[in-house]
Write a protein that holds these residues in place. Sequence first.
Motif, PDB file in Angstrom:
ATOM      1  N   TYR A  74      -3.671   8.942  -4.545  1.00  0.00           N
ATOM      2  CA  TYR A  74      -3.757   7.973  -5.627  1.00  0.00           C
ATOM      3  C   TYR A  74      -4.912   7.018  -5.360  1.00  0.00           C
ATOM      4  O   TYR A  74      -5.451   6.940  -4.254  1.00  0.00           O
ATOM      5  CB  TYR A  74      -2.452   7.181  -5.757  1.00  0.00           C
ATOM      6  N   ALA A  75      -5.276   6.270  -6.394  1.00  0.00           N
ATOM      7  CA  ALA A  75      -6.343   5.282  -6.288  1.00  0.00           C
ATOM      8  C   ALA A  75      -5.793   3.929  -6.716  1.00  0.00           C
ATOM      9  O   ALA A  75      -4.587   3.750  -6.833  1.00  0.00           O
ATOM     10  CB  ALA A  75      -7.533   5.704  -7.154  1.00  0.00           C
ATOM     11  N   GLY A  76      -6.696   2.975  -6.968  1.00  0.00           N
ATOM     12  CA  GLY A  76      -6.268   1.648  -7.408  1.00  0.00           C
ATOM     13  C   GLY A  76      -6.052   0.707  -6.241  1.00  0.00           C
ATOM     14  O   GLY A  76      -6.151   1.091  -5.073  1.00  0.00           O
ATOM     15  N   PRO A  77      -5.739  -0.546  -6.531  1.00  0.00           N
ATOM     16  CA  PRO A  77      -5.600  -1.541  -5.467  1.00  0.00           C
ATOM     17  C   PRO A  77      -4.434  -1.279  -4.534  1.00  0.00           C
ATOM     18  O   PRO A  77      -4.435  -1.735  -3.397  1.00  0.00           O
ATOM     19  CB  PRO A  77      -5.399  -2.860  -6.243  1.00  0.00           C
ATOM     20  N   PHE A  78      -3.414  -0.519  -4.992  1.00  0.00           N
ATOM     21  CA  PHE A  78      -2.239  -0.282  -4.153  1.00  0.00           C
ATOM     22  C   PHE A  78      -1.951   1.208  -3.947  1.00  0.00           C
ATOM     23  O   PHE A  78      -0.890   1.559  -3.450  1.00  0.00           O
ATOM     24  CB  PHE A  78      -1.000  -0.952  -4.768  1.00  0.00           C
ATOM     25  N   CYS A  84       0.862  -1.185   0.000  1.00  0.00           N
ATOM     26  CA  CYS A  84       0.000   0.000   0.000  1.00  0.00           C
ATOM     27  C   CYS A  84       0.898   1.233   0.000  1.00  0.00           C
ATOM     28  O   CYS A  84       1.606   1.493   0.967  1.00  0.00           O
ATOM     29  CB  CYS A  84      -0.914  -0.002   1.219  1.00  0.00           C
ATOM     30  N   HIS A  85       0.856   1.996  -1.094  1.00  0.00           N
ATOM     31  CA  HIS A  85       1.774   3.116  -1.291  1.00  0.00           C
ATOM     32  C   HIS A  85       1.085   4.454  -1.046  1.00  0.00           C
ATOM     33  O   HIS A  85      -0.127   4.542  -0.926  1.00  0.00           O
ATOM     34  CB  HIS A  85       2.334   3.088  -2.714  1.00  0.00           C
ATOM     35  N   ASN A  86       1.913   5.486  -0.989  1.00  0.00           N
ATOM     36  CA  ASN A  86       1.452   6.882  -0.996  1.00  0.00           C
ATOM     37  C   ASN A  86       0.386   7.174   0.047  1.00  0.00           C
ATOM     38  O   ASN A  86      -0.623   7.816  -0.225  1.00  0.00           O
ATOM     39  CB  ASN A  86       0.917   7.253  -2.393  1.00  0.00           C
ATOM     40  N   GLY A  87       0.607   6.705   1.261  1.00  0.00           N
ATOM     41  CA  GLY A  87      -0.322   6.990   2.351  1.00  0.00           C
ATOM     42  C   GLY A  87      -1.498   6.048   2.441  1.00  0.00           C
ATOM     43  O   GLY A  87      -2.364   6.218   3.312  1.00  0.00           O
ATOM     44  N   GLY A  88      -1.569   5.045   1.570  1.00  0.00           N
ATOM     45  CA  GLY A  88      -2.638   4.055   1.669  1.00  0.00           C
ATOM     46  C   GLY A  88      -2.475   3.193   2.910  1.00  0.00           C
ATOM     47  O   GLY A  88      -1.360   2.879   3.322  1.00  0.00           O
ATOM     48  N   LYS A  89      -3.592   2.805   3.527  1.00  0.00           N
ATOM     49  CA  LYS A  89      -3.573   2.023   4.751  1.00  0.00           C
ATOM     50  C   LYS A  89      -3.998   0.587   4.468  1.00  0.00           C
ATOM     51  O   LYS A  89      -4.988   0.345   3.770  1.00  0.00           O
ATOM     52  CB  LYS A  89      -4.514   2.633   5.801  1.00  0.00           C
TER      53      LYS A  89
END
Length: 953
Positions: A634-638, A612-617
């Motif tokens: 960003y969006a998407g699965p990762f 999980c990139h760019n601040g994704g949890k």
Amino acid sequence: GNMSFSCLEPQVVPVTFLSSSSYLALPGTSGQDEVFISFQFRTWNREGLLLSSKLHQASGGFLLHLSDGKVKISLHKPGKALSDITAGAGLNNGQWHSVSFSVKRNRISVIVDNDVTSSAHASIPLQIYSGDALYFGGCPSSGNISECNTSFGGFQGCMRLISIGNKAVDMISVQQNVFGNFSDLQIDLCGIIDRCLPNYCEHGGECSQSWNSFYCNCTNTGYKGATCHFPIYEQSCEAYKHRGNTSGFYNIDSDGSGPLRPFLVYCNMTDTTWTIVQHNNTNLTRVKSANRENPYTVFFKYSASLDQLQSTINHAEHCEQEVAYHCKKSRLLDKPDGLPLSWWIGRTNETQTYWGGSLPAVQKCACGLEGSCIDSQHYCNCDADRDEWTNDTGFLSYKEHLPVTEIVITDTDRPNSEAAYKLGPLLCRGDRTFWNSASFNTETSYLHFPTFHGELSADVSFFFKTTASSGVFLENLGIQDFIRIELYSPSEVIFSFDVGNGPREVTVQSLTSLNDNQWHYVKAERNIKEASLQVDQLPQRSHSAPSDGHIRLQLNSQLFVGGTASRQKGFLGCIRSLQLNGMALDLEERAKITPGVEPGCPGHCSSYGNLCHNGGKCREKYSGFSCDCTFSAYAGPFCKKGKDISAYFGTGTSVTYNFQEYYTLAKNSSSHASSFYADMTLNSEAITFAFRTTRIPSLLLYVNSFYKEYLSVILTRNGDLQIRYKLDSHQNPDVFGINAKNMADGQLQHVKINREEEMLFVEVNQNERMKFILSSGTEFNAIKSLTLGKILENSDVDEETMKANSQGFTGCLSSVQFNHIAPLKAALHHSISAPVIVKGRFTESSCGTLTGADSTSSETTHSFADHSGPIDEGEPLANAIRSDSAIIGGVIAVVIFILLCITAIAIRIYKKKGIYSKNESKGSENEDSAESALKSELSMQNTANENQKEYFF
């Protein structure tokens, strides 16, 4: 007369060169100016010495040897090669080949297999006279061997019909030590073995061999390893997703190392991973003039075989396929209990009479289950038999019947009777085997499964995580043979086995501990050539298989998972995705009935959270995990690049994200912000964004506070990037300029800004990071809002920021992130719930993913060619001319583009009208035109039907 009823044939005595140290030494006739030698040989080796001899009264000699499967003759003197000639090809194929070698004075020649096309001749600047000894196959290992050249490896294979000077050599005399001498030969027998028969190379691997072994060429097979046994492709889209791959086409091998070949699918990587398999007929197809005696039948061919599809469907958590049947006086079922008028056939080759959205054996459509058919007396809309278009559409989701392979239609031969069908691709989501897992809670608990007995190759793969320092993952026993994989120490995995010739071990050492409660991957394989072990991405370790072991595994006990038969040294922890020779073992089902073992293993984010990139949890799921991109730009699965959130800002557009309301501060006006708004007082900021514009000056980003502190990021009138920090309301702002280039050139520019107290770091377009020091303070107190584009409220900012704000921002902003806030994403996707105010023209776009010149040509609505900054009166005339040219060029470009669009639309309308008229008059001669006309007709009919349904209900 004098005759005998038998044919006396010459006796052929072959000789076998058993090793690289074998040789046959025969006397030659010294001093002859003519040499003729012939023989036949067979071998599997590509290299090897066939014949060597020293020349008479000269330092040097000639060599006849195999090089890359060809016969090569070399004449040499010390330090100098006189001649090299080559004849034949592919002579290491195990067949008998003849060689005739002749030398006469300064002329040499060689003929292979009595074929003049496989002959070679050469003249050399040297008079040749024969020596007194000829060495076939190799050289003696001791004594005076100056007459034999040992620079090439010895020959391993067979020879026969050796002739020197047209006189056959009597090998029986050689065997009796009457003539010549030899070492390590087998006379009167050719002991060559065909090691490629049977072929132990799997999955179509190409077998080649040498005297001692065989080799498998796995090129273009989709498999790897010594016998092409192990797949190079993942078994499912789910497995690709958890390697960090994004949506795209991938080869999957649904049965792993099993017999089925890999095939191409499209993987749609969303929160749920979808596998999409296409077939050869996805168009909306019109059907007329079909009846029971002359039915319309269509067959669907998929991009994979039915066996491959069955394996994929079995692994999936859910599969579905949409089928749409449009009808006008064309029935599907007629009567609920009568014979169907149309049906479909699936993978099991059985006739199915239920349709999309319904259940097997019900003989209904979706509306029949829901009680919503347009005629309540029937179970399908089409069975109302109306003289108007309607449809029965839905998803077939009973896995055992999928995919649809055939559709049969029989009711379109009555007046005004017509039908159309459309079958979507096969869609499967998830992989129930990838996350299938069990938790072993005691050292004496284990699961047991059927054995490996009789397998030629055995491969095991699985994931594990543990905090224990040792334990047996699995064990399989036989009377003599056994296989065991164990965690021997916190950083060591051992694969031990016995195939009838004593125990052997393959060990992998890790530089880090493996008992860190993270998922680790183990793959072990034993085949006829070698045993190998791999852990995670560490180098694979392998040992060659001993020649005297069993070819097939002889294991007759159960396979114990998580422990041993003696219940000692069991494994404590989790094992998941256990595969044996490509077959998934259902750990969860077996764990449900086994004491001390629980189905499922929690804690996937500890291992996969880094995806999980760019601040994704990372969020835990029972079967795996997902990335929550709520607070990511960003969006998407990762939450990663490729799924950039981008928007186009028109002139005067403003997007403001409010951190907190003013009234809260007003209530506590006597208190300092640091006490009441400690969470909104910042000692550091992490800001990333990308932009594309041609307008200068421009305001890119502005953050203000309730205490007249602010941060502004602007483009100056020269196109330079400037960062202005004012963290003390009583001081002038700190100004930091980035004079890299004109950044208002219409190209995508990436900016990273990081502040840690007084230290400021700036990175532009992944160039070297620049360092600055603030003097106005270290705390950004009580931040109020963040603005993208134009500031609309009254703000106490410096003159340069005001100039930039007068123009605002026109162009593309992408992937904007301020600490954990993604304001652009909030404005586009969560505008109702998020504290965002949007004013002006603001539209989501893909402008942040396009590159360079492509952006202005492919997105006409987001063109920057017509946006130029005002020209300061003090600037040189050249700038004004350049700006005027840009304006004129932009206007011309827009006018030309509008004219082209109008022309294209007019042509398309004309063509559609012509196609529709032609179809109405000539029927469905052209398939594409028929589909267009039918879709148009269905669309108009559906609109009317919707109105009728509303009135009816």
